[in-house]
Scaffold this active site. Structure first.
Site, PDB file in Angstrom:
ATOM      1  N   LEU A   1       0.919  -1.140   0.000  1.00 25.03           N
ATOM      2  CA  LEU A   1       0.000   0.000   0.000  1.00 25.03           C
ATOM      3  C   LEU A   1       0.956   1.185   0.000  1.00 25.03           C
ATOM      4  O   LEU A   1       2.016   1.113   0.609  1.00 25.03           O
ATOM      5  CB  LEU A   1      -0.886  -0.032   1.245  1.00 25.03           C
ATOM      6  CG  LEU A   1      -1.632  -1.369   1.457  1.00 25.03           C
ATOM      7  CD1 LEU A   1      -2.425  -1.348   2.746  1.00 25.03           C
ATOM      8  CD2 LEU A   1      -2.526  -1.717   0.279  1.00 25.03           C
TER       9      LEU A   1
ATOM     10  N   HIS B   1      13.511 -11.137   0.970  1.00 26.41           N
ATOM     11  CA  HIS B   1      13.415 -11.051  -0.493  1.00 26.41           C
ATOM     12  C   HIS B   1      14.709 -11.682  -1.007  1.00 26.41           C
ATOM     13  O   HIS B   1      15.747 -11.030  -1.020  1.00 26.41           O
ATOM     14  CB  HIS B   1      13.313  -9.561  -0.881  1.00 26.41           C
ATOM     15  CG  HIS B   1      13.298  -9.284  -2.354  1.00 26.41           C
ATOM     16  ND1 HIS B   1      12.316  -8.523  -2.954  1.00 26.41           N
ATOM     17  CD2 HIS B   1      14.136  -9.637  -3.353  1.00 26.41           C
ATOM     18  CE1 HIS B   1      12.562  -8.422  -4.251  1.00 26.41           C
ATOM     19  NE2 HIS B   1      13.667  -9.089  -4.515  1.00 26.41           N
TER      20      HIS B   1
ATOM     21  N   ASP C   1       1.401  -9.844  -3.943  1.00 26.69           N
ATOM     22  CA  ASP C   1       2.479  -8.856  -4.140  1.00 26.69           C
ATOM     23  C   ASP C   1       1.890  -7.626  -4.834  1.00 26.69           C
ATOM     24  O   ASP C   1       2.543  -7.000  -5.685  1.00 26.69           O
ATOM     25  CB  ASP C   1       3.659  -9.446  -4.934  1.00 26.69           C
ATOM     26  CG  ASP C   1       4.929  -8.608  -4.796  1.00 26.69           C
ATOM     27  OD1 ASP C   1       4.886  -7.554  -4.138  1.00 26.69           O
ATOM     28  OD2 ASP C   1       5.957  -9.010  -5.360  1.00 26.69           O
TER      29      ASP C   1
HETATM   30  O1  DOR Z   1       7.565  -6.264  -8.305  1.00 26.12           O
HETATM   31  C1  DOR Z   1       7.746  -5.809  -7.186  1.00 26.12           C
HETATM   32  N1  DOR Z   1       7.243  -4.609  -6.800  1.00 26.12           N
HETATM   33  N2  DOR Z   1       8.515  -6.509  -6.311  1.00 26.12           N
HETATM   34  C2  DOR Z   1       8.914  -6.002  -5.128  1.00 26.12           C
HETATM   35  O2  DOR Z   1       9.608  -6.698  -4.424  1.00 26.12           O
HETATM   36  C3  DOR Z   1       8.536  -4.602  -4.748  1.00 26.12           C
HETATM   37  C4  DOR Z   1       7.288  -4.207  -5.435  1.00 26.12           C
HETATM   38  C5  DOR Z   1       6.957  -2.728  -5.301  1.00 26.12           C
HETATM   39  O3  DOR Z   1       7.002  -2.205  -4.203  1.00 26.12           O
HETATM   40  O4  DOR Z   1       6.600  -2.099  -6.304  1.00 26.12           O
END
Ligand code: DOR
Length: 419
Positions: free
Chosen positions: A64, A179, A305
């Protein structure tokens, strides 16, 4: 009794239930799951014929953008999009601006979350500003509502820092979500390294970058006996390492995203920036291993995600575009695409009872008597088209735009209330 859900196909993996039943709720809790329950008092009655009734979905990995990028998503708009997708509990990653690395910042998200109609829990950062150098005051973050710790988006490269982080996480009994991506190999990469990245002229990220970090994480989980949860795995090699570690009893769990279970690097061929995600989409063989990992219980959680990004961040060339796609509102139809291969009760466990167990949400994740009445009702057959107009999230960055979807949430109930 104040809510009675009639005649739905109730799937509750924690109790091994999959049959046509009724669910009765009272004062925000599950009262009873049984056949042909007679209404007592004057409950609101929901007819769930031809629908599936299951515990409310839990997403242990979403982004968010509040504080910092409220133009992309706020805690409120994110929670609304999540409720539309059947989620009753979501865990927000700390890579906001500023990042959630102090007690007051964690408390800010926790308190804002309480103003929404679902449960929103913050994940605190492991290190200050997610820089991988100095640990945050983890106990203070936990006291202010952090349900886990992560520097998501960044791998904690320094082994000594991660070891200490694990020791502190253990003291407050919270899992640490890493991660897993070795930085020197991944640096500057924007997609999976292979023939397609060469063909497209894009810098690649080899799967070994993930596997090295997974191996390291297994070693440190074993050394510290502290719980590590591996974020968004993508590679067949990682699954093999994880399977072996779990057999040995290492306290490690893992998740996979919907997009890594559905898409391959082939999708990147048109340079569509909505196929740029971190970690990157991999090959068909990797996708098969991820699915096999879910089937045999090696991977226990499926996450969105959900990563909202503005048009400016995505409508640019592939190398400069931001990583990430939104996911709350496509989760259910994508889950059902997988159901042709993976039993539905296993898939639903990955969205309900498994994350509840791993993140110690002892009051939810099942329809057992006395638990919170968090319930998702969906029509597995309803067909609809994903357009920007139907998306409730403030951002629209998804590679599935324009696609036909099958399966739609018709009702999300949180603590006994239709939200
Ligand atoms: O694709 C992704 N976007 N992977 C991540 O680990 C961070 C996330 C983001 O915050 O946009």
């Amino acid at each position: 009794m104040d809510l009675l859900i009639k005649n739905g196909r109730v799937i509750d993996p924690a109790q091994g239930i999959d049959e046509i039943m009724d669910v009765a709720c009272a004062t925000g809790k599950i009262e009873k799951v049984a056949k042909a329950i007679k209404p007592q008092g004057k409950p609101r009655v929901i007819d769930a014929s031809n629908r599936i009734v299951c515990p409310g979905f839990i997403d242990s990995h979403c982004h968010l953008r509040e504080p910092g990028r409220e133009d992309e998503e706020t805690i409120k708009t994110g929670a609304t999009a999540a409720a539309a997708g059947g989620y009753t509990t979501i865990m927000a990653m700390p890579n906001t601006a500023p990042c959630l690395d102090t007690g007051p910042l964690v408390a800010f998200v926790f308190n804002k979350g309480r103003e929404t109609s679902i449960s929103v829990f913050p994940i605190g950062a492991i290190t200050k500003n997610r820089e991988g150098k100095e640990l945050t005051e983890m106990a203070d973050l936990a006291e202010n509502g952090a349900v886990a710790f992560s520097d998501d988006g960044n791998c904690v490269a320094d082994n000594r820092v991660l070891r200490r982080g694990l020791e502190y996480a253990k003291m407050v009994d919270r899992p640490l979500i890493d991660h897993p991506e070795e930085l020197t190999l991944a640096r500057n990469g924007v997609m999976n390294e292979g023939k397609i990245s060469t063909f497209l002229g894009l810098p690649g990220i080899p799967r070994e970058a993930e596997e090295i970090a997974v191996f390291r994480d297994i070693a440190l989980a074993s050394l510290t006996e502290s719980r590590i949860h591996l974020a968004h795995l993508t590679s067949a090699g990682s699954i093999a390492l994880l399977r072996q570690a779990k057999k040995k009893g290492v306290p490690i769990t893992a998740e996979v995203t919907f997009h890594h279970l559905i898409l391959t690097e082939e999708s990147v061929k048109g340079y569509h920036t909505n196929t740029k995600v971190s970690p990157p989409l991999r090959t068909r063989d990797d996708v098969k291993s991820l699915r096999d990992g879910i089937k045999d219980g090696t991977i226990e959680v499926i996450v969105t995600d959900h990563a909202p990004h503005s048009r400016e961040e995505k409508e640019t060339d592939f190398e400069n575009a931001a990583f990430g796609i939104i996911g709350f509102e496509t989760a259910l139809p994508l889950l059902l695409r997988l159901a042709t291969e993976i039993p539905l009760n296993i898939l639903i466990a990955c969205l309900t009872s498994n994350p509840a167990r791993i993140f110690r949400f002892n009051d939810r994740g099942s329809l057992k008597k006395g638990l919170r009445a968090d319930i998702t009702i969906f029509n597995p057959k309803e067909e609809w088209t994903l357009t920007e107009a139907v998306i409730k999230s403030r951002s629209k960055n998804t590679p599935f735009l324009g696609e036909k979807m099958k399966g739609r949430v018709c009702c999300t109930i949180c603590s006994g209330k239709v939200v």
